[in-house]
Design a protein around this motif. Structure first.
Motif: not given
Length: 231
Positions: A209-223
């Motif tokens: 997340r810190k590297e800006g590769i993904i965002e997450t929320k519970r069972r959800f991942i945005k790449i």
């Protein structure tokens, strides 16, 4: 390579295995349905136990199964996982005992196939015998590759490989070109599958997340950057 192009390249490769699975599942449901039992297992329920012989081999229709063993201190460890479309209990075909415990990580529906009937059917249907053996070999190759990732890969690569395996069933591209993956397991379950602590997995995700590769929320991942995610 853009997110969408790389995503479709990965899912195209995965689709070959999915097609084989669907064809096999259709066969078991229609051609030999009289000796195929569909069984529902609740989360954490044992399906088969290490050291015991079985009269069935199993095909996962829905859910996830983990392989576990206990160490000398009687502590249970995960050393593999199986997903929908995969077989297990193949040792029953040669009258050998299970080498692991098979446990439902999530609620599962599983087809139990009578080993003796299956062997007899294969003996009398050469074409199916060849196809089925190819399916088993491909399944073992996939499982061996997954085992290698679990044993030899770092925590980060192990996690990314796990997510990539879910692209076909749970992934899509949004309007901005990001890859969205909605998993059917939570972080604690993923950590158990990958044989790492929840804290270690949380650290891996926080770094990405810190590297800006993904965002997450519970069972959800945005790449947002699939190229960097898969490296």
């Amino acid at each position: 390579m853009a997110n969408a192009e790389l995503f479709y390249s990965i899912t195209s490769q995965n689709s070959k295995a999915i097609t084989s699975y669907n064809e096999t599942l259709d066969f078991f449901k229609e051609e030999i349905k009289d000796i195929v039992k569909k069984i529902y297992y609740s989360k954490d329920e044992f399906i088969a136990k290490e050291g015991l012989k079985d009269d069935y081999i199993y095909l996962i229709e829905r859910g996830k199964v983990i392989l576990t063993r206990k160490d000398l201190k009687d502590k249970e460890h995960t050393h593999g996982y199986l997903m929908a479309g995969e077989f297990f209990g193949i040792s029953s075909m040669i009258d050998m005992t299970h080498t692991s415990n098979y446990k439902a990580l999530t609620n599962c529906s599983i087809y139990a196939i009578d080993k003796d009937y299956l062997k007899d059917y294969m003996d009398n249907h050469l074409e199916f015998n060849i196809i089925f053996n190819k399916i088993l070999i491909n399944a073992m190759r996939s499982f061996t590759k997954r085992q290698g990732n679990l044993m030899m890969g770092g925590c980060r690569s192990t996690f990314t490989n796990f997510v990539i395996e879910h692209f076909n069933d749970f992934g899509r591209i949004d309007d901005e070109g990001n890859v969205l993956v909605t998993l059917d397991v939570n972080l604690s379950e993923i950590a158990l599958i990958l044989n790492m602590t929840r804290e270690t997995l949380s650290r891996v995700i926080a770094e990405m997340r810190k590297e800006g590769i993904i965002e997450t929320k519970r069972r959800f991942i945005k790449i947002m950057d699939l190229q960097r995610f898969v490296i």
